[in-house]
Design an enzyme around this catalytic site. Structure first.
Site, PDB file in Angstrom:
ATOM      1  N   HIS A   3       0.675  -1.223   0.036  1.00 54.79           N
ATOM      2  CA  HIS A   3       0.139  -0.017   0.276  1.00 54.79           C
ATOM      3  C   HIS A   3       0.964   1.381  -0.047  1.00 54.79           C
ATOM      4  CE1 HIS A   3       0.371   1.191   4.374  1.00 54.79           C
ATOM      5  NE2 HIS A   3       0.502  -0.041   4.433  1.00 54.79           N
ATOM      6  N   ASP A   5      -0.467   4.415   0.581  1.00 52.81           N
ATOM      7  CA  ASP A   5      -0.714   5.554   1.519  1.00 52.81           C
ATOM      8  C   ASP A   5       0.026   5.431   2.878  1.00 52.81           C
ATOM      9  OD1 ASP A   5      -2.177   3.155   2.214  1.00 52.81           O
ATOM     10  OD2 ASP A   5      -3.480   4.290   3.574  1.00 52.81           O
ATOM     11  N   ASP A  39       6.699   1.200   6.073  1.00 52.70           N
ATOM     12  CA  ASP A  39       5.195   0.817   5.943  1.00 52.70           C
ATOM     13  C   ASP A  39       4.732   1.632   4.995  1.00 52.70           C
ATOM     14  OD1 ASP A  39       2.743   0.197   6.273  1.00 52.70           O
ATOM     15  OD2 ASP A  39       2.669   1.107   8.706  1.00 52.70           O
ATOM     16  N   GLU A  73      -4.796   1.948   2.857  1.00 51.64           N
ATOM     17  CA  GLU A  73      -4.927   0.849   3.890  1.00 51.64           C
ATOM     18  C   GLU A  73      -5.172   1.439   5.238  1.00 51.64           C
ATOM     19  OE1 GLU A  73      -2.924  -2.075   6.666  1.00 51.64           O
ATOM     20  OE2 GLU A  73      -2.131  -0.093   6.225  1.00 51.64           O
ATOM     21  N   GLU A  74      -4.406   2.418   5.542  1.00 52.08           N
ATOM     22  CA  GLU A  74      -4.184   2.828   6.830  1.00 52.08           C
ATOM     23  C   GLU A  74      -5.550   3.426   7.331  1.00 52.08           C
ATOM     24  OE1 GLU A  74      -1.653   2.208   8.661  1.00 52.08           O
ATOM     25  OE2 GLU A  74      -0.020   2.204   7.404  1.00 52.08           O
ATOM     26  N   ASP A  99       1.201 -10.190   0.912  1.00 52.47           N
ATOM     27  CA  ASP A  99       0.923  -8.832   1.214  1.00 52.47           C
ATOM     28  C   ASP A  99       2.045  -8.412   2.235  1.00 52.47           C
ATOM     29  OD1 ASP A  99       0.203  -6.040   1.359  1.00 52.47           O
ATOM     30  OD2 ASP A  99      -1.634  -6.810   2.465  1.00 52.47           O
ATOM     31  N   HIS A 343       4.750   3.900  12.212  1.00 56.91           N
ATOM     32  CA  HIS A 343       3.654   4.770  12.496  1.00 56.91           C
ATOM     33  C   HIS A 343       4.154   5.831  13.626  1.00 56.91           C
ATOM     34  CE1 HIS A 343      -0.231   2.384  11.314  1.00 56.91           C
ATOM     35  NE2 HIS A 343       1.000   1.995  10.573  1.00 56.91           N
TER      36      HIS A 343
HETATM   37 ZN    ZN Z   1       1.122  -0.907   6.268  1.00 59.53          ZN
END
Ligand code: ZN
Length: 368
Positions: A3, A5, A39, A73-74, A99, A343
């Site tokens: 992903h 985003d 990520d 996704e987030e 994934d 994150h």
């Molecule tokens: Zn992720």
């Protein structure tokens, strides 16, 4: 799958700006700084690099190959939902889904020196509940014995003091046996006999670290609190959001019943805000598992490859509707310090790690 985003970031607190993709250092210590390096833009870029090179060299896969890149996704994950709906409409069954997820990590278990490639074969169910108390408002000078806010606080304390039961599922047991075989002394003795020492292992994992505790039980985090409009007025409504990660083998319904029992107060309403049961467990053996394990070994020859249950959610959970084989693995070596930047501030990746990721996808494509 990957992903592109990312979770939000501002320059504040970052050694290098989150969206400048700065490279620092030399040799082994070259670092690529930026939100999304781990990520999950790193995976997406590595996958595309490998795919473009393969296409340029005249590569033709034996099977149809879909590259899917989620844009949200987030947040809502609507891209993955739409992609799966389209595949279903076309009648496509997918033989192998890969994934983001696990990675190559170190020092996961005591006495195990080798790096460990953890491959997610399932993921916990990410579900949010609200606890709500509604009550007549009034002047704060003549409060009732238990205000809405105090009743909510009591409910939160009760939930915190009644953790979900810890237990070993089949995937975790397999991981403990696989990794434990490379340990020493008592770790090796106990871990390779996981079936025999189940109660001991459950107790160890529940206490060893927050990461291992999350492996053996459904977890609850109170993430948001909301109540009151003025400093001198009683709140008419007090609400808490509980972010719950449901262990495999359990369900949203069972989790709600546990929360209601723990709260034990009919004036506190327990509602589901968003519901996801745990993902089905993919096979931990057979051709597709071997294909992935061999590809990991080709790039990380010293790594122990093991299945595990992922604690975070990914877009891939949607693909369980079109595939019985869904694996979650990001082909990057990540130290504990690097994992802590997911994150968070200062997300970064070693440049060599990024190159290893490209080598992984380059090794994978000819096998498909
Ligand atoms: Zn992720």
């Amino acid at each position: 799958m990957a992903h592109y985003d990312v979770v939000p970031a501002t320059d504040e607190g970052w050694a290098h700006p989150p969206f400048a993709a700065e490279v620092t250092g030399t040799g082994d210590e070259r670092l690529l700084w930026g939100r999304g390096t781990l990520d999950n833009k790193g995976s997406g870029a590595a996958l595309l690099e490998a795919a473009e090179r393969a296409a340029a060299s005249g590569y033709r896969p034996q099977h149809d190959l879909y590259l899917f890149f989620g844009h949200d996704e987030e947040t809502t994950g609507s891209g993955a939902v739409a992609a799966v709906a389209l595949l279903q409409q076309r009648g496509v069954q997918v033989g192998f889904v890969l994934d983001e997820g696990g990675a190559v990590v170190e020092k996961l278990f005591p006495t195990v020196a080798r790096p460990i490639a953890v491959v997610g074969v399932s993921e916990k169910g990410t579900t949010s509940f609200t606890l709500t108390v509604e009550q007549q408002g009034g002047h704060a000078s003549t409060p009732p014995r238990l205000t809405a806010t105090a009743r909510l606080a009591r409910a939160i304390v009760r939930v915190t003091e009644h953790p979900f039961r810890a237990r070993l599922n089949a995937v975790t047991e397999r991981m403990i046996r696989t990794v434990g075989a490379h340990g020493r002394g008592p770790v090796k003795f106990v871990f390779t006999r996981a079936g025999l020492f189940r109660p001991l292992l459950v107790a160890i994992f529940a206490r060893m670290s927050d990461e291992t505790a999350a492996i053996v039980r459904t977890t609850v985090a109170v993430t948001q609190l909301d109540a009151g409009l003025a400093a001198n007025a009683l709140a008419e409504r007090a609400q808490a959001v509980l972010n719950v990660r449901i262990a495999i083998g359990s369900t949203v319904d069972e989790t709600r019943r546990h929360l209601e029992r723990a709260v034990a107060d009919p004036l506190v309403r327990v509602d589901v805000l968003s519901a996801n049961d745990p993902a089905p467990v993919s096979r931990m053996d057979g051709d597709t598992w071997s294909l992935l394990a061999e590809t990991v070994a080709a790039v990380y020859p010293t790594a122990i490859v093991t299945p595990y249950v992922q604690t975070g959610a990914t877009d891939s959970r949607q693909f369980a509707r079109v595939s019985s084989t869904v694996y979650r693995f990001s082909p990057f070596e990540m130290s504990a310090a690097e994992r802590a930047t997911l994150h968070a501030k200062n997300e970064r990746m070693h440049v060599d790690t990024f190159f290893a990721g490209i080598r992984f996808f380059t090794a994978l494509l000819p096998r498909l």
